[in-house]
Design a protein around this motif. Structure first.
Motif, mmCIF file in Angstrom:
data_model
loop_
_atom_site.group_PDB
_atom_site.id
_atom_site.type_symbol
_atom_site.label_atom_id
_atom_site.label_comp_id
_atom_site.label_asym_id
_atom_site.label_seq_id
_atom_site.Cartn_x
_atom_site.Cartn_y
_atom_site.Cartn_z
ATOM 1 N N LEU A 42 53.926 52.162 -19.403
ATOM 2 C CA LEU A 42 52.805 52.152 -20.361
ATOM 3 C C LEU A 42 51.984 50.881 -20.217
ATOM 4 O O LEU A 42 50.744 50.910 -20.205
ATOM 5 C CB LEU A 42 53.350 52.232 -21.799
ATOM 6 N N LEU A 43 52.701 49.742 -20.083
ATOM 7 C CA LEU A 43 52.005 48.455 -19.957
ATOM 8 C C LEU A 43 51.183 48.424 -18.669
ATOM 9 O O LEU A 43 50.039 47.957 -18.654
ATOM 10 C CB LEU A 43 53.021 47.307 -19.970
ATOM 11 N N LYS A 44 51.762 48.964 -17.603
ATOM 12 C CA LYS A 44 51.064 48.958 -16.308
ATOM 13 C C LYS A 44 49.792 49.801 -16.378
ATOM 14 O O LYS A 44 48.726 49.383 -15.903
ATOM 15 C CB LYS A 44 52.012 49.494 -15.227
ATOM 16 N N GLU A 45 49.917 50.983 -16.998
ATOM 17 C CA GLU A 45 48.734 51.855 -17.129
ATOM 18 C C GLU A 45 47.612 51.128 -17.857
ATOM 19 O O GLU A 45 46.452 51.150 -17.434
ATOM 20 C CB GLU A 45 49.101 53.104 -17.924
ATOM 21 N N ALA A 46 47.979 50.460 -18.972
ATOM 22 C CA ALA A 46 46.967 49.751 -19.766
ATOM 23 C C ALA A 46 46.339 48.626 -18.943
ATOM 24 O O ALA A 46 45.112 48.425 -18.963
ATOM 25 C CB ALA A 46 47.607 49.194 -21.031
ATOM 26 N N LEU A 47 47.160 47.920 -18.166
ATOM 27 C CA LEU A 47 46.637 46.798 -17.376
ATOM 28 C C LEU A 47 45.762 47.300 -16.225
ATOM 29 O O LEU A 47 44.744 46.683 -15.883
ATOM 30 C CB LEU A 47 47.805 45.951 -16.840
ATOM 31 N N LEU A 48 46.146 48.447 -15.642
ATOM 32 C CA LEU A 48 45.317 49.028 -14.566
ATOM 33 C C LEU A 48 43.930 49.371 -15.111
ATOM 34 O O LEU A 48 42.904 49.125 -14.470
ATOM 35 C CB LEU A 48 45.991 50.273 -13.986
ATOM 36 N N GLU A 49 43.932 49.911 -16.325
ATOM 37 C CA GLU A 49 42.637 50.242 -16.955
ATOM 38 C C GLU A 49 41.800 49.002 -17.203
ATOM 39 O O GLU A 49 40.577 49.038 -17.168
ATOM 40 C CB GLU A 49 42.877 50.971 -18.276
ATOM 41 N N GLU A 50 42.461 47.879 -17.415
ATOM 42 C CA GLU A 50 41.751 46.606 -17.626
ATOM 43 C C GLU A 50 41.300 45.987 -16.307
ATOM 44 O O GLU A 50 40.720 44.915 -16.283
ATOM 45 C CB GLU A 50 42.663 45.607 -18.347
ATOM 46 N N GLY A 51 41.632 46.632 -15.180
ATOM 47 C CA GLY A 51 41.168 46.144 -13.878
ATOM 48 C C GLY A 51 42.185 45.299 -13.126
ATOM 49 O O GLY A 51 41.861 44.734 -12.083
ATOM 50 N N TYR A 52 43.405 45.183 -13.629
ATOM 51 C CA TYR A 52 44.416 44.401 -12.914
ATOM 52 C C TYR A 52 44.912 45.188 -11.697
ATOM 53 O O TYR A 52 45.056 46.417 -11.768
ATOM 54 C CB TYR A 52 45.600 44.065 -13.842
ATOM 55 N N THR A 53 45.180 44.489 -10.610
ATOM 56 C CA THR A 53 45.743 45.174 -9.443
ATOM 57 C C THR A 53 47.199 44.767 -9.270
ATOM 58 O O THR A 53 47.564 43.617 -9.510
ATOM 59 C CB THR A 53 44.969 44.844 -8.144
ATOM 60 N N PHE A 54 47.986 45.748 -8.851
ATOM 61 C CA PHE A 54 49.422 45.523 -8.687
ATOM 62 C C PHE A 54 49.780 45.544 -7.196
ATOM 63 O O PHE A 54 49.254 46.375 -6.459
ATOM 64 C CB PHE A 54 50.217 46.609 -9.431
ATOM 65 N N THR A 55 50.669 44.670 -6.806
ATOM 66 C CA THR A 55 51.050 44.631 -5.389
ATOM 67 C C THR A 55 52.502 45.068 -5.177
ATOM 68 O O THR A 55 52.966 45.127 -4.053
ATOM 69 C CB THR A 55 50.874 43.204 -4.818
ATOM 70 N N SER A 56 53.216 45.318 -6.275
ATOM 71 C CA SER A 56 54.627 45.716 -6.119
ATOM 72 C C SER A 56 54.913 46.969 -6.943
ATOM 73 O O SER A 56 54.082 47.401 -7.751
ATOM 74 C CB SER A 56 55.543 44.589 -6.603
ATOM 75 N N GLU A 57 56.121 47.507 -6.754
ATOM 76 C CA GLU A 57 56.534 48.669 -7.572
ATOM 77 C C GLU A 57 57.437 48.214 -8.714
ATOM 78 O O GLU A 57 58.069 49.033 -9.370
ATOM 79 C CB GLU A 57 57.337 49.642 -6.699
ATOM 80 N N THR A 58 57.545 46.930 -8.947
ATOM 81 C CA THR A 58 58.521 46.430 -9.923
ATOM 82 C C THR A 58 58.023 46.557 -11.362
ATOM 83 O O THR A 58 56.821 46.630 -11.618
ATOM 84 C CB THR A 58 58.828 44.938 -9.679
ATOM 85 N N ASP A 59 58.993 46.527 -12.281
ATOM 86 C CA ASP A 59 58.661 46.466 -13.706
ATOM 87 C C ASP A 59 58.175 45.054 -14.071
ATOM 88 O O ASP A 59 57.361 44.858 -14.960
ATOM 89 C CB ASP A 59 59.886 46.844 -14.556
#
Ligand code: F6R
Length: 575
Positions: free
Chosen positions: A104-121
């Motif tokens: 849930l946190l990741k989805e919200a951050l993705l919507e805010e434009g954050y990019t993720f480089t790992s699959e980790t929690d």
């Protein structure tokens, strides 16, 4: 699982954290990583594999965090290795535990434009801190605010060039080490033991900063007591041994004695607590096997007693009430399944005795009474000396209930020395003979059936040969179908069980099995005989030793690392 370590002081923290992570690698060794502050910049080194085979980066920094990983979310890759950072690399984070709501946190951050480089929690944490800082909070407040968003268990270190290292603990261990003009924060003491023995054990809900040292819980500043770690640095080193596993196996004559050397008042208090209607023993893996091996002694002492695996504890919850005593057995004192069991039993009014190797551990702190195992750090991932210490303490408690002298158990400590010396060359030879087998069985009756289970666990976890331990009498109810020409079957027998057990040994021999007898007497059923003395009820304590040695030599023959078997970690803090 996973080890984290932070350093803030006046030395170069890079080699220091690298060295400390080696001492934590028993908690996970899939990958490792270090982040260090250099000026306003953060530099990172991450690698897959064993840290002891890699040199630290050539950098100088007084503020450093590091991590050694046991993969939970995401495969074993450089990208998934910690530390993780926010998008501009100013905030770096290491984490032990699981963030259950990270999706849930990741989805919200993705919507805010954050990019993720790992699959980790874990990666949500630096982004969340960044998110709150961008909305005007200081690093300190943004860190505290982020913690409110996280569900799950964690020990976290977050580092910022201008703000140093901040920490938080909730359900995973975290300990401060206080040196001269330097501070450490770590999952476990051996990582900073060469530098300081002064420690502060943090409580769940604690968070704060390393310099100035400030600890907060539920929004209020708290003071936590400082104490001295009782670890002996020499015990935490390999000395002349190539592997901790062999060193720890050979320490057992001494560690059994130390386990039995408990203050009288402690045993009296434990005996008073045992004066309840039911005793439930809880543990996992080897610790569970130790409980099962000792169980019969409590039953003979007239107690209603049962063993239950930590992960299956819910199934016995209906039995638990304020007349139940839980005896929680755990080397690390941090096993999540056991912690959960204790908490749910306490809610129903049960009292708890813990038997742990680390008196500052979570399990010890939850218990009404703790009996320390006193066996010193066990750094091989496999439990060896801790298992015999647990059995010795449990048997001592059962003897105390029956007002029986513990001379027999002390004798076991002396006999252990003789058994190790006598059987070592034989086990080396046997390992060479059976190293290429794909499967084996281990059998015994009564307590020795549980010794057989523990022996099989040792063989499989370190040599990766499939091994199944079971009561000898059960073979004929199905498993004997698997027995074929040359299959190794290890048979434990003693004076009490020999008659029936050797009949079972004959049954598998008749079907072509290669029968290895661990017994004080030879038998025509045995193709290979390992002689150990029969010391009556204390025999299980010494019967395990030859198989521990066999497992070690099987690992060497098969080119497996005995101290760090694949896929395992010593402290199992996940459910
Ligand atoms: C086996 C082994 C594990 C542990 C189990 C419980 O060699 O080490 O099976 O016994 O994970 O760990 P503790 O005793 O720390 O609760």
């Amino acid at each position: 699982m996973c080890g984290i370590l932070g350093y803030l002081g006046n030395k170069n923290g890079v080699p220091l954290v690298h060295e400390g992570l080696k001492a934590l690698s028993y908690r996970g060794y899939d990958s490792w990583g270090i982040a260090a502050i250099r000026g306003k910049e953060t530099i990172i080194q991450k690698e897959v594999g064993d840290i002891s085979k890699c040199a630290p980066m050539d950098a100088h920094s007084p503020i450093v965090i590091g991590h050694t990983r046991w993969a939970t979310h995401g495969g074993v890759t450089d990208n998934n290795a910690h530390p993780h950072t926010n998008n501009d690399g100013t905030i770096s984070v290491v984490h032990n535990g699981i963030i259950e709501n990270y999706h849930l946190l990741k989805e919200a951050l993705l919507e805010e434009g954050y990019t993720f480089t790992s699959e980790t929690d874990t990666e949500v944490i630096p982004h969340l801190i960044d998110f709150y800082m961008k909305r005007g909070k200081t690093f300190k407040d943004a860190f505290a605010r982020t913690l409110k968003d996280l569900k799950g268990s964690y020990a976290i270190l977050a580092m910022h060039a201008l703000e140093g290292i901040h920490f938080a603990r909730n359900g995973s261990p975290l300990i401060l080490g206080i040196g001269d003009n330097e501070m450490f924060v770590s999952s476990d003491i051996p990582s900073f033991l060469p530098h300081t023995k002064r420690i502060i054990t943090l409580e769940d809900g604690d968070y704060g900063s390393l310099t100035p040292l400030a600890i907060t819980n539920k929004g209020k500043p708290v003071k936590r007591e400082e104490s001295l770690a009782h670890w002996d640095l020499e015990v935490a080193k390999k000395g002349t041994y190539e592997h901790f596993m062999l060193k720890e196996i050979e320490e057992q004559p001494l560690t059994i004695r130390k386990a039995l050397n408990q203050p009288c008042e402690l045993i009296v208090k434990a005996t008073q607590l045992m004066d309840t209607s039911t005793i439930i023993f809880v543990g996992c893996g080897t610790s569970y096997n130790a409980c099962s091996i000792a169980l019969t002694h409590f039953v003979h002492a007239g107690k209603q007693a049962m063993t239950v695996l930590g992960s299956e504890f819910e199934s016995v919850l209906p039995y638990i009430n304020n007349k139940t005593l839980l005896i929680a057995v755990s080397q690390s004192g941090e096993t999540a399944d056991v912690i959960d069991s204790i908490k749910s039993a306490q809610k129903k009014g049960a009292k708890v005795i813990s038997i742990v190797n680390s008196p500052s551990s979570t399990i010890a702190r939850l218990a009404d009474l703790t009996i320390p195992m006193n066996c010193g750090p066990e750094l091989c991932v496999l439990s060896t000396k801790s298992c015999t210490s647990q059995i010795a303490i449990l048997m001592m408690l059962a003897f105390a209930l029956q007002k029986k002298d513990i001379g027999l158990l002390k004798e076991a400590a002396d006999t252990a020395l003789h058994v190790i010396k006598q059987t070592k060359p034989q086990m080396q030879q046997l390992a060479r003979k059976i190293a290429n087998e794909r499967s084996m069985f281990v059998i015994g009756r009564k307590s020795l059936a549980h010794v057989a289970r523990e022996a099989a666990l040792k063989i499989k976890e370190v040599s990766y040969i499939h091994a199944e331990g079971m009561p000898a009498g059960e073979l004929k109810h199905g498993t004997i179908a698997v027995v074929c020409d040359g299959l190794p079957v290890i048979v434990f027998a003693d004076n009490q069980t020999r008659a029936h057990t050797t009949s079972n040994a004959m049954e598998v021999k008749a079907r072509g099995a290669f029968v290895i007898g661990i017994d004080s007497k030879p038998s025509h059923a045995y193709d290979y005989h390992i002689s150990i003395p029969d010391i009556e009820e204390a025999t299980p304590l010494i019967a395990l030793l030859p198989v521990q040695l066999l497992s070690y030599y099987l690992a060497l023959e098969r080119k497996c690392d005995p101290d760090k078997p694949r896929n395992l970690a010593k402290s199992v803090t996940v459910r």
